[in-house]
Design an enzyme around this catalytic site. Structure first.
Site, PDB file in Angstrom:
ATOM      1  N   PRO A 121       0.685  -1.175  -0.233  1.00 59.95           N
ATOM      2  CG  PRO A 121      -0.225  -1.263   2.055  1.00 59.95           C
ATOM      3  CD  PRO A 121       0.538  -2.099   1.249  1.00 59.95           C
ATOM      4  CD  GLU A 148       1.973  -4.597  10.677  1.00 58.36           C
ATOM      5  OE1 GLU A 148       1.355  -5.558  10.941  1.00 58.36           O
ATOM      6  OE2 GLU A 148       1.507  -3.439  10.143  1.00 58.36           O
ATOM      7  NE  ARG A 190      -8.310  -7.226 -20.141  1.00 56.39           N
ATOM      8  CZ  ARG A 190      -8.465  -5.980 -20.708  1.00 56.39           C
ATOM      9  NH1 ARG A 190      -7.551  -5.202 -20.689  1.00 56.39           N
ATOM     10  NH2 ARG A 190      -9.436  -5.532 -21.778  1.00 56.39           N
ATOM     11  CG  ASP A 205      -9.347  -2.287 -22.383  1.00 56.83           C
ATOM     12  OD1 ASP A 205     -10.154  -3.033 -22.539  1.00 56.83           O
ATOM     13  OD2 ASP A 205      -8.336  -2.792 -21.900  1.00 56.83           O
TER      14      ASP A 205
HETATM   15 CL1  6GU Z   1      -0.145  -3.707  -3.692  1.00 53.86          CL
HETATM   16  N1  6GU Z   1      -0.645  -4.692  -1.069  1.00 53.86           N
HETATM   17  C1  6GU Z   1      -1.109  -4.425   0.119  1.00 53.86           C
HETATM   18  N2  6GU Z   1      -0.773  -5.425   1.142  1.00 53.86           N
HETATM   19  N3  6GU Z   1      -2.231  -3.584   0.445  1.00 53.86           N
HETATM   20  C2  6GU Z   1      -2.658  -2.974  -0.729  1.00 53.86           C
HETATM   21  C3  6GU Z   1      -2.167  -2.970  -1.793  1.00 53.86           C
HETATM   22  C4  6GU Z   1      -1.010  -3.796  -2.046  1.00 53.86           C
HETATM   23  N4  6GU Z   1      -2.777  -2.113  -2.603  1.00 53.86           N
HETATM   24  C5  6GU Z   1      -3.386  -1.540  -1.726  1.00 53.86           C
HETATM   25  N5  6GU Z   1      -3.283  -2.044  -0.584  1.00 53.86           N
END
Ligand code: 6GU
Length: 276
Positions: A121, A148, A190, A205
């Protein structure tokens, strides 16, 4: 294309065998190896994580496990050499088919190195442009972190053997990278030539022209008293295309107005938006 995934929950990646990706595997366009990270854990408890330096909640994944795992997957050595590739869930008898489009060159980076994608994230947002670029890669490795995250030195060190990308799939937090890998892998695969039946279908798309796609309709012409927009029955290709453009512009303005800043608008587009 070769995909390798490192995870402590390898069964989580089973969906890679299904549907579109399964078909790409059958056609020999794609091969996939999923590797249990614990194969590289050396202590008796097979532990892959430890408490964070500096304190705080949660656990951090250990560099002594990730380092050798990424070395082996880059080289196809050690436990990575013994891994069985994922087979498609529905094997058919299809002729192998190869594509050798290899045009990308990356400034400042050796493009012969495999690409390492680390879902987090805290990464850069993953976009359709990334998917288009990565669809031309020969070897992509995904490192799924849990808890984490992974000791940051692993990412730093991996840059000697990989081109490393830390990416996020959106502004929310998942428990681990596995679901993000499914998302990213599907978006990439894809776009590989030969994977989708219809060549045109990804030129149109959402996002490829910077706009969201407008609505689609099929038979019957009237359903529960709702009619298909008559313009779609006109047989006039130019008018249909103009209408589709208008619908895409109006939908984008309604739900993702910030995207319009990146779109080249004709005076006609602008007047549609002003009236909408
Ligand atoms: Cl790529 N990984 C994780 N663990 N949480 C996320 C993410 C990725 N993208 C948004 N939240």
């Amino acid at each position: 294309m070769r995909l390798d995934v490192l995870s402590i929950f390898p069964e989580y990646l089973d969906p890679l065998r299904h549907a579109l990706l399964g078909r790409a595997i059958e056609k020999d366009i794609l091969s996939v190896g999923v590797h249990d990270l614990r194969q590289w854990a050396s202590d008796v408890h097979r532990s892959v994580d430890d408490s964070p330096y500096g304190g705080g909640p949660g656990m951090v994944m250990k560099p002594e496990v990730w380092g050798p795992a990424l070395d082996d997957v880059a080289d196809g050595t050690g436990p990575a050499a013994r891994a069985e590739d994922l087979a498609s869930a529905n094997p058919h008898l299809l002729r192998p088919q190869h594509d050798d489009s290899d045009t990308e060159t990356q400034a400042e980076e050796d493009s012969d190195l495999p690409l390492l994608i680390v879902p987090t994230p805290a990464g850069k947002p993953f976009t359709q442009a990334d998917a288009q670029s990565w669809a031309k890669e020969h070897h992509i490795v995904f490192a799924c972190g849990r808890y984490e995250g992974i000791d940051q030195r692993v990412v730093e060190d991996a840059a000697q053997r990989y081109r490393v990308r830390e990416v996020s799939i959106g502004d929310y937090v998942l428990i681990g990278g596995e679901v993000a890998v499914l998302v990213i892998a599907e978006a990439i695969v894809r776009l590989i030539p030969g994977v989708l039946g219809n060549r045109r279908s990804h030129e149109e798309d959402s996002f490829s022209d910077g706009l969201l796609e407008g609505p689609s309709y099929t038979k019957p012409r009237v359903w529960r008293e709702l009619e298909v927009p008559p313009v779609l029955l006109s047989g006039n290709h130019a008018i249909v295309e103009r209408w589709r453009r208008d619908q895409a512009l109006l939908r984008t303005q309604a739900v993702r107005p910030e995207l319009l800043a990146g779109v080249e608008l004709t005076p006609q587009d602008q007047s549609v938006l002003d009236r909408g």
